[in-house]
Design a protein around this motif. Structure first.
Motif, PDB file in Angstrom:
ATOM      1  N   ILE A 286      45.536   6.221 -15.834  1.00 18.02           N
ATOM      2  CA  ILE A 286      44.379   5.377 -15.532  1.00 18.02           C
ATOM      3  C   ILE A 286      44.240   4.265 -16.558  1.00 18.02           C
ATOM      4  N   LEU A 287      44.272   4.636 -17.828  1.00 15.48           N
ATOM      5  CA  LEU A 287      44.185   3.666 -18.934  1.00 15.48           C
ATOM      6  C   LEU A 287      45.171   4.067 -20.024  1.00 15.48           C
ATOM      7  N   GLY A 288      45.652   3.068 -20.760  1.00 15.95           N
ATOM      8  CA  GLY A 288      46.537   3.352 -21.877  1.00 15.95           C
ATOM      9  C   GLY A 288      47.906   3.811 -21.433  1.00 15.95           C
ATOM     10  N   GLU A 289      48.512   4.683 -22.231  1.00 19.32           N
ATOM     11  CA  GLU A 289      49.900   5.097 -22.004  1.00 19.32           C
ATOM     12  C   GLU A 289      50.051   6.598 -22.115  1.00 19.32           C
TER      13      GLU A 289
ATOM     14  N   GLY B 194      43.859   7.662 -20.630  1.00 20.91           N
ATOM     15  CA  GLY B 194      43.109   8.365 -19.599  1.00 20.91           C
ATOM     16  C   GLY B 194      44.072   8.642 -18.464  1.00 20.91           C
ATOM     17  N   ALA B 195      44.151   9.881 -18.015  1.00 24.59           N
ATOM     18  CA  ALA B 195      45.108  10.231 -16.962  1.00 24.59           C
ATOM     19  C   ALA B 195      44.506  11.270 -16.032  1.00 24.59           C
ATOM     20  N   ASP B 196      44.830  11.144 -14.748  1.00 26.91           N
ATOM     21  CA  ASP B 196      44.420  12.097 -13.722  1.00 26.91           C
ATOM     22  C   ASP B 196      45.587  13.048 -13.475  1.00 26.91           C
TER      23      ASP B 196
ATOM     24  N   ASP C  63      48.032  11.994 -33.595  1.00 27.13           N
ATOM     25  CA  ASP C  63      46.961  11.245 -34.260  1.00 27.13           C
ATOM     26  C   ASP C  63      45.761  10.995 -33.354  1.00 27.13           C
ATOM     27  N   PHE C  64      45.882  11.268 -32.068  1.00 27.85           N
ATOM     28  CA  PHE C  64      44.777  11.107 -31.124  1.00 27.85           C
ATOM     29  C   PHE C  64      43.914  12.357 -31.111  1.00 27.85           C
ATOM     30  N   GLU C  65      42.629  12.176 -30.773  1.00 30.60           N
ATOM     31  CA  GLU C  65      41.805  13.327 -30.388  1.00 30.60           C
ATOM     32  C   GLU C  65      41.730  13.336 -28.863  1.00 30.60           C
ATOM     33  N   TYR C  66      41.566  14.540 -28.285  1.00 31.45           N
ATOM     34  CA  TYR C  66      41.658  14.695 -26.838  1.00 31.45           C
ATOM     35  C   TYR C  66      40.557  15.594 -26.296  1.00 31.45           C
ATOM     36  N   ALA C  67      40.306  15.420 -24.996  1.00 29.52           N
ATOM     37  CA  ALA C  67      39.475  16.342 -24.226  1.00 29.52           C
ATOM     38  C   ALA C  67      40.028  16.368 -22.808  1.00 29.52           C
ATOM     39  N   VAL C  68      39.745  17.444 -22.087  1.00 26.75           N
ATOM     40  CA  VAL C  68      40.168  17.580 -20.685  1.00 26.75           C
ATOM     41  C   VAL C  68      38.949  17.911 -19.846  1.00 26.75           C
ATOM     42  N   LEU C  69      38.715  17.109 -18.807  1.00 29.27           N
ATOM     43  CA  LEU C  69      37.635  17.322 -17.849  1.00 29.27           C
ATOM     44  C   LEU C  69      38.213  17.958 -16.595  1.00 29.27           C
TER      45      LEU C  69
ATOM     46  N   LEU D 262      42.577  17.660 -13.055  1.00 30.54           N
ATOM     47  CA  LEU D 262      42.007  17.498 -14.380  1.00 30.54           C
ATOM     48  C   LEU D 262      42.067  16.034 -14.773  1.00 30.54           C
ATOM     49  N   MET D 263      41.223  15.649 -15.722  1.00 28.21           N
ATOM     50  CA  MET D 263      41.329  14.333 -16.344  1.00 28.21           C
ATOM     51  C   MET D 263      41.574  14.521 -17.836  1.00 28.21           C
ATOM     52  N   LEU D 264      42.668  13.931 -18.317  1.00 27.09           N
ATOM     53  CA  LEU D 264      42.991  13.940 -19.739  1.00 27.09           C
ATOM     54  C   LEU D 264      42.425  12.672 -20.365  1.00 27.09           C
ATOM     55  N   LEU D 265      41.584  12.829 -21.385  1.00 30.62           N
ATOM     56  CA  LEU D 265      40.975  11.710 -22.092  1.00 30.62           C
ATOM     57  C   LEU D 265      41.325  11.814 -23.569  1.00 30.62           C
ATOM     58  N   GLY D 266      41.797  10.714 -24.150  1.00 28.23           N
ATOM     59  CA  GLY D 266      42.157  10.777 -25.552  1.00 28.23           C
ATOM     60  C   GLY D 266      42.246   9.403 -26.170  1.00 28.23           C
ATOM     61  N   GLY D 267      42.427   9.400 -27.467  1.00 25.43           N
ATOM     62  CA  GLY D 267      42.579   8.133 -28.165  1.00 25.43           C
ATOM     63  C   GLY D 267      42.496   8.314 -29.660  1.00 25.43           C
ATOM     64  N   GLU D 268      42.864   7.251 -30.352  1.00 25.01           N
ATOM     65  CA  GLU D 268      42.711   7.239 -31.800  1.00 25.01           C
ATOM     66  C   GLU D 268      41.228   7.337 -32.138  1.00 25.01           C
TER      67      GLU D 268
END
Length: 321
Positions: A173-176, A192-194, A210-216, A254-260
């Motif tokens: 969805i966003l980023g890589e 951000g990934a579905d 180095d990223f922090e993550y969460a999964v919805l 699921l949705m994977l959300l993460g980033g620096e």
């Protein structure tokens, strides 16, 4: 997407004081919030004790709702500043209008990305003739100081890159993710990934340590790093992982959300993100009295009025854990 809470509280977000530097498994409980006439959302961010995940600072999950005989989503014109909004659907359609002249119907697994920059207003509604079910997520991404005054704009991407493995399709969805990059504009290192998983799939997703993550969890039953995750819940994972184990107990999404981790400290109130209480106060006044946020053309109804702003500025808080 708007925060329609008439008792909107000021929140301090960002800063590494809120970041968990090691891998954790922190299950976030949603808060139920009404959205318009017939939609209720499950708000995962901001959450008590967890304000952001990378630059992701607001996460609502809604549906699946049967809106066959209902108006569905009806969010009147409202303002934003200092952020991007991400519209992501699994079922249904949302009609987006904004003050820079965008008019677009967003459909399942299409990216609707609005960059508010210095100021924008928009509305979101289910079309008059709409599908029976409405199911999706609305998310905000905080803009860093260097880009938060950028010119407002809207992007729509119907085709997005995918990463596939046996039993898994990941739409970026966003980023890589794993070498696949979304065409959506980003201003911080983010992903951000579905994730669509077939029943019985056991696999792993590559992560950036180095990223922090969460999964919805959007639908179905899955285990994320061994933790059962049901629809409408979110698991915060901290930092320090190079791979995330997944197992689908049923067909699952699921949705994977993460980033620096977002280093700057922010103040978030209602639909605004700023750096000081005065910035928030000025934005509220401009929405109430001025033309800074522009006008949304074509929406059949009145725009949202701003709630009262708490008078006391917030002080930063939090510790690295």
């Amino acid at each position: 997407m708007s925060n329609l809470d008439r008792q909107a509280a000021l929140s301090v977000c960002g800063g590494r004081g809120f970041v968990v530097a090691d891998p954790v498994r922190e299950l976030l409980t949603p808060r139920r919030v009404p959205l318009g006439e017939s939609t209720e959302v499950r708000r995962l961010l901001p959450n008590l004790g967890r304000r952001m995940v990378g630059a992701w600072c607001f996460v609502d999950h809604y549906g699946p709702d049967d809106i066959a005989d209902e108006p569905g989503m009806q969010v009147p014109p409202h303002p934003h500043m200092g952020l991007q909004t991400v519209s992501w659907l699994h079922e249904g359609e949302v009609l987006h209008r904004d003050s820079v002249g965008s008019l677009r119907t967003i459909r399942p697994r299409e990216l609707g990305l609005m960059t508010s920059g210095r100021a924008i207003s928009h509305s979101e509604e289910s079309p008059k003739s709409h599908a029976r079910l409405l199911h999706g997520a609305q998310l905000w991404v905080a803009l860093p100081d260097a880009h938060r005054h950028t010119k407002p704009h809207f992007q729509h991407h119907a085709e997005l890159p995918q990463v596939t493995a046996p039993g898994l399709t990941a739409t970026v969805i966003l980023g890589e993710l794993d070498g696949a990059r979304s065409p959506g504009s980003v201003y911080t290192p983010i992903v951000g990934a579905d994730l669509a998983l077939a029943r019985g799939t056991e696999t792993g997703i590559p992560l950036e340590p180095d990223f922090e993550y969460a999964v919805l969890s959007m639908s179905g039953e899955a285990r994320v790093d061994g933790v059962p995750l049901l629809p409408g819940s979110m698991l915060y994972l901290g930092c320090g992982r190079s791979e995330l184990p997944l197992r689908a107990e049923s067909d699952a999404a699921l949705m994977l959300l993460g980033g620096e981790p977002f280093e700057e400290e922010l103040i978030m109130w209602w639909n605004f993100i700023g750096r000081t209480h005065q910035e928030i106060e000025t934005a509220r006044q401009d929405w109430t009295e001025g033309s800074r946020f522009g006008e949304v053309q074509g929406y059949a109804g009145e725009r949202l009025s701003a709630p009262d702003l708490p008078p006391v500025p917030l002080k930063p808080r939090g510790r690295v854990r």
